[in-house]
Design a protein around this motif. Structure first.
Motif, PDB file in Angstrom:
ATOM      1  N   THR A  28       0.881   2.525 -11.731  1.00 36.78           N
ATOM      2  CA  THR A  28       0.884   3.938 -11.345  1.00 36.78           C
ATOM      3  C   THR A  28      -0.438   4.382 -10.740  1.00 36.78           C
ATOM      4  O   THR A  28      -0.531   5.472 -10.185  1.00 36.78           O
ATOM      5  CB  THR A  28       1.206   4.835 -12.548  1.00 36.78           C
ATOM      6  OG1 THR A  28       0.164   4.713 -13.526  1.00 36.78           O
ATOM      7  CG2 THR A  28       2.524   4.439 -13.177  1.00 36.78           C
ATOM      8  N   LYS A  56       6.227   3.348  -6.885  1.00 36.90           N
ATOM      9  CA  LYS A  56       5.152   2.791  -6.071  1.00 36.90           C
ATOM     10  C   LYS A  56       5.048   1.287  -6.261  1.00 36.90           C
ATOM     11  O   LYS A  56       3.970   0.734  -6.424  1.00 36.90           O
ATOM     12  CB  LYS A  56       3.838   3.481  -6.403  1.00 36.90           C
ATOM     13  CG  LYS A  56       3.855   4.973  -6.087  1.00 36.90           C
ATOM     14  CD  LYS A  56       2.480   5.575  -6.156  1.00 36.90           C
ATOM     15  CE  LYS A  56       2.493   7.019  -5.677  1.00 36.90           C
ATOM     16  NZ  LYS A  56       1.145   7.590  -5.601  1.00 36.90           N
ATOM     17  N   THR A 107       7.498   4.118 -12.010  1.00 40.77           N
ATOM     18  CA  THR A 107       6.944   4.607 -10.753  1.00 40.77           C
ATOM     19  C   THR A 107       7.755   4.083  -9.581  1.00 40.77           C
ATOM     20  O   THR A 107       8.341   3.015  -9.651  1.00 40.77           O
ATOM     21  CB  THR A 107       5.480   4.166 -10.591  1.00 40.77           C
ATOM     22  OG1 THR A 107       5.025   4.527  -9.289  1.00 40.77           O
ATOM     23  CG2 THR A 107       5.327   2.663 -10.739  1.00 40.77           C
ATOM     24  N   GLY A 153      -2.013   2.983  -8.235  1.00 47.92           N
ATOM     25  CA  GLY A 153      -2.009   2.809  -6.788  1.00 47.92           C
ATOM     26  C   GLY A 153      -3.268   2.161  -6.260  1.00 47.92           C
ATOM     27  O   GLY A 153      -3.735   1.145  -6.755  1.00 47.92           O
ATOM     28  N   THR A 202       3.382   5.532   1.139  1.00 47.30           N
ATOM     29  CA  THR A 202       3.488   6.299  -0.113  1.00 47.30           C
ATOM     30  C   THR A 202       3.826   5.393  -1.291  1.00 47.30           C
ATOM     31  O   THR A 202       3.425   5.653  -2.433  1.00 47.30           O
ATOM     32  CB  THR A 202       4.560   7.398   0.036  1.00 47.30           C
ATOM     33  OG1 THR A 202       4.223   8.233   1.133  1.00 47.30           O
ATOM     34  CG2 THR A 202       4.658   8.238  -1.232  1.00 47.30           C
ATOM     35  N   ALA A 203       4.550   4.322  -1.024  1.00 45.13           N
ATOM     36  CA  ALA A 203       4.918   3.374  -2.081  1.00 45.13           C
ATOM     37  C   ALA A 203       3.818   2.363  -2.359  1.00 45.13           C
ATOM     38  O   ALA A 203       4.033   1.388  -3.084  1.00 45.13           O
ATOM     39  CB  ALA A 203       6.195   2.642  -1.697  1.00 45.13           C
ATOM     40  N   ASP A 204       2.616   2.588  -1.784  1.00 45.33           N
ATOM     41  CA  ASP A 204       1.444   1.729  -2.007  1.00 45.33           C
ATOM     42  C   ASP A 204       1.601   0.330  -1.431  1.00 45.33           C
ATOM     43  O   ASP A 204       1.007  -0.633  -1.926  1.00 45.33           O
ATOM     44  CB  ASP A 204       1.095   1.640  -3.498  1.00 45.33           C
ATOM     45  CG  ASP A 204       0.422   2.903  -3.994  1.00 45.33           C
ATOM     46  OD1 ASP A 204      -0.278   3.552  -3.189  1.00 45.33           O
ATOM     47  OD2 ASP A 204       0.598   3.245  -5.176  1.00 45.33           O
ATOM     48  N   GLN A 241      12.945   2.569  -8.858  1.00 45.63           N
ATOM     49  CA  GLN A 241      12.528   2.067  -7.563  1.00 45.63           C
ATOM     50  C   GLN A 241      13.517   2.363  -6.429  1.00 45.63           C
ATOM     51  O   GLN A 241      13.145   2.279  -5.269  1.00 45.63           O
ATOM     52  CB  GLN A 241      12.318   0.541  -7.637  1.00 45.63           C
ATOM     53  CG  GLN A 241      11.247   0.116  -8.632  1.00 45.63           C
ATOM     54  CD  GLN A 241       9.850   0.525  -8.194  1.00 45.63           C
ATOM     55  OE1 GLN A 241       9.604   0.718  -7.020  1.00 45.63           O
ATOM     56  NE2 GLN A 241       8.949   0.684  -9.142  1.00 45.63           N
TER      57      GLN A 241
END
Length: 370
Positions: free
Chosen positions: A297, A328, A326, A299, A111-113, A81
């Motif tokens: 993962t 995200k 991930t 998202g 992008t990291a949701d 992370q």
């Protein structure tokens, strides 16, 4: 006169029958020692048929308690992370933050949701705070970012996992989610965690449409001494859930965890089936938790799954699996915002004890790094 005499025939000597060998000694255990012409022969005792050997009983493991797991697993979470946290800190620490820099910050969050709306809220708040601060060092920027991330995750949400019995009735936890998210594995890991906390747990294998689901759950149960109620493949899932809860009441267990089917969420039949399972259970006991298992993962696709399941059953908590693999992690923010349901558990690895209660502060500190 000559007399001719016929000679007499010789008679054969009489045949003497052979004598049986003489037993000269009797040994313990029924073994006789026989002498034959000065040779000694030992007659072995009769061989008994081998008795069948029972398979060894499975070794019951003693899992560690769930308290403090996320702190112990923080380093694993941080490895995947910190790219997000480091990138944001680098952007916010620039001497000059122009519009392009703020666009980059928004892109990093999306992008990291984190989600569009939370991203816009965070960016606007950060812009205001940065203007007020004027000059800023990395420590100040980290403090600002930590404050905003915590505010979006909302540490005040009740993340209590309701697994305590009600008098003579066990708590019932229903685990739902599509196939491939780690639903059955999560059920087994949750049973381990509760047993590590001193609870008596029974498992219900109501995912009767996936061939290996019941066997997989049986293996998890045997490792920690949790009984599993199961039926043949293709059986009615609601019937399995009902029997599991009934046995849980009879055996006076603390918690019954029911693993459900997880075919594609686009099939309306699955949602109807989950509703039926919940209604049937409620004829015997209260459903205390409906935990929705999501793959971190996936998202925003995971967000769509969450919304469909929330419409079918009253989801009380989210379990995010594969959060260690991930960058995200922002899905924690977006899924809570969309559903109004807290993330209660996170999967931080493949090990049997890598399921941990979600701690917002530990999570944000792992994202930002030390």
């Amino acid at each position: 006169m000559l007399l001719l005499l016929r000679p007499r025939r010789r008679q054969a000597p009489p045949v003497v029958p052979p004598q049986a060998p003489e037993v000269t000694d009797q040994r313990p255990g029924g073994t006789a020692v026989v002498e034959e012409d000065a040779a000694t022969t030992t007659i072995p005792p009769p061989v008994r048929p081998a008795e069948p050997v029972a398979p060894p009983a499975p070794v019951i493991e003693i899992p560690p308690p769930s308290a403090g797991r996320m702190v112990r697993l923080r380093a694993r979470l941080a490895r995947s992370q910190t790219s997000l946290g480091r990138g944001l800190l680098d952007l916010l620490s620039r001497d000059r933050l122009d519009d392009d820099a703020w666009d980059d910050i928004e892109d990093a969050l999306i992008t990291a949701d984190v989600g569009v709306t939370p991203t816009q809220m965070m960016t606007e708040e950060l812009r205001t705070r940065v203007k007020v601060l004027g000059s800023r060092d990395r420590a100040e920027v980290r403090g600002l970012l930590r404050e905003q991330l915590l505010a979006q995750i909302n540490p005040d949400l009740d993340r209590t996992l309701h697994t305590s019995p009600h008098g003579d009735r066990p708590a019932v936890v229903l685990v739902v989610g599509v196939n491939g998210t780690g639903k059955t594995t999560t059920t087994g890991k949750l049973a381990r965690a509760l047993i590590g906390d001193g609870r008596k747990v029974l498992l219900g294998a109501a995912d009767t449409f996936r061939a290996a689901a019941a066997d997989q759950l049986q293996t998890w149960g045997e490792r920690v001494g949790a009984e599993v109620v199961r039926k043949d493949e293709g059986a009615d899932p609601a019937s399995v859930a009902f029997d599991a809860v009934s046995k849980g009441i009879t055996d006076k267990v603390d918690t019954v965890i029911v693993d459900t089917a997880g075919r594609l969420h686009t099939k309306t039949g699955l949602m109807d089936e989950l509703g039926k399972v919940k209604r049937v259970i409620e004829k015997k006991a209260t459903v205390d938790e409906v935990l929705l298992v999501l793959d971190a993962t996936t998202g925003q696709n995971g967000m769509r799954q969450a919304q469909v399941f929330a419409e079918a059953v009253n989801v009380t908590g989210i379990v995010l699996t594969k959060l260690d693999g991930t960058a995200k992690g922002g899905i924690v923010i977006s899924v809570q915002r969309e559903l109004g349901v807290p993330v209660k558990l996170v999967g931080l690895g493949e090990g049997p004890d890598d399921l941990a209660p979600f701690d917002p502060e530990v999570f944000v500190d792992a994202i930002l790094g030390d």
